[in-house]
Design a protein around this motif. Sequence first.
Motif, PDB file in Angstrom:
ATOM      1  N   ILE A   1      -3.988 112.247 -21.929  1.00 20.93           N
ATOM      2  CA  ILE A   1      -5.241 111.602 -22.336  1.00 20.93           C
ATOM      3  C   ILE A   1      -6.291 112.664 -22.652  1.00 20.93           C
ATOM      4  N   TYR A   2      -6.334 113.717 -21.835  1.00 24.84           N
ATOM      5  CA  TYR A   2      -7.366 114.741 -21.996  1.00 24.84           C
ATOM      6  C   TYR A   2      -7.031 115.726 -23.124  1.00 24.84           C
TER       7      TYR A   2
ATOM      8  N   SER B   1      -6.188 120.190 -15.770  1.00 23.64           N
ATOM      9  CA  SER B   1      -7.599 119.791 -15.781  1.00 23.64           C
ATOM     10  C   SER B   1      -7.841 118.785 -14.666  1.00 23.64           C
ATOM     11  N   LYS B   2      -9.082 118.376 -14.516  1.00 22.28           N
ATOM     12  CA  LYS B   2      -9.429 117.321 -13.550  1.00 22.28           C
ATOM     13  C   LYS B   2      -8.712 116.019 -13.904  1.00 22.28           C
ATOM     14  N   TRP B   3      -8.477 115.790 -15.192  1.00 24.33           N
ATOM     15  CA  TRP B   3      -7.778 114.575 -15.627  1.00 24.33           C
ATOM     16  C   TRP B   3      -6.369 114.530 -15.052  1.00 24.33           C
TER      17      TRP B   3
ATOM     18  N   GLY C   1      -2.511 111.767 -17.335  1.00 24.28           N
ATOM     19  CA  GLY C   1      -3.903 112.236 -17.312  1.00 24.28           C
ATOM     20  C   GLY C   1      -4.125 113.402 -18.257  1.00 24.28           C
ATOM     21  N   GLU C   2      -3.198 114.340 -18.255  1.00 20.98           N
ATOM     22  CA  GLU C   2      -3.323 115.499 -19.146  1.00 20.98           C
ATOM     23  C   GLU C   2      -3.143 115.097 -20.609  1.00 20.98           C
TER      24      GLU C   2
ATOM     25  N   ILE D   1      -6.671 113.813 -11.247  1.00 18.83           N
ATOM     26  CA  ILE D   1      -7.013 112.405 -11.010  1.00 18.83           C
ATOM     27  C   ILE D   1      -5.794 111.525 -11.329  1.00 18.83           C
ATOM     28  N   GLY D   2      -5.116 111.823 -12.423  1.00 21.80           N
ATOM     29  CA  GLY D   2      -3.908 111.075 -12.785  1.00 21.80           C
ATOM     30  C   GLY D   2      -2.840 111.187 -11.703  1.00 21.80           C
TER      31      GLY D   2
END
Length: 173
Positions: free
Chosen positions: A125-126, A79-81, A122-123, A84-85
Amino acid sequence: MQIIYGLIIVLMLAGVIGAVVPGIPGTSLILLGIIIWGFIKGSFAAISIPLIVTGIVLLLSMGIDFLAAYWGAKKAGASKWGQIGSMIGLAVAFFGLLPPFLVVGGPIIGIFIGPLLGAIIGELIYRRNLVVAVKAGVGIVVGSLIGNIIQGCLALAAVIFFVFTTYTQVFGV
């Protein structure tokens, strides 16, 4: 003149290394070397073709950098998360802010571990799924590494092209 030419080639080779290693200037160093050579020769006509080729390589490198990471992320289902991470992890690693367990290698090893850890965090968290997060993190890093290898090859080709077109200006052979 030969010493200056040699120093410019060393600058360009540093650019080749920078094209492969994240966080170090790459193709822009090669472009800078060509521009310096143009000033030294007093004519940009002598370097117009290497300058155009390196400009194209610079544009291709930027596109490849983006597309390779995107491709790796897409193939792994990130994902975008995660993306970004990964960028945050690279920044943290580049500035040497990773834990002290990276005493050996420090920021250099961190540049490879940081994006992976950042993408996984990041993943997580998402999506809150460790298996998916690890898969996405590995996909982003693999895509980025493939892009860096392609960038290195393009940068090396630009340096070889420069040497091929300017060698006779210095050595007259």
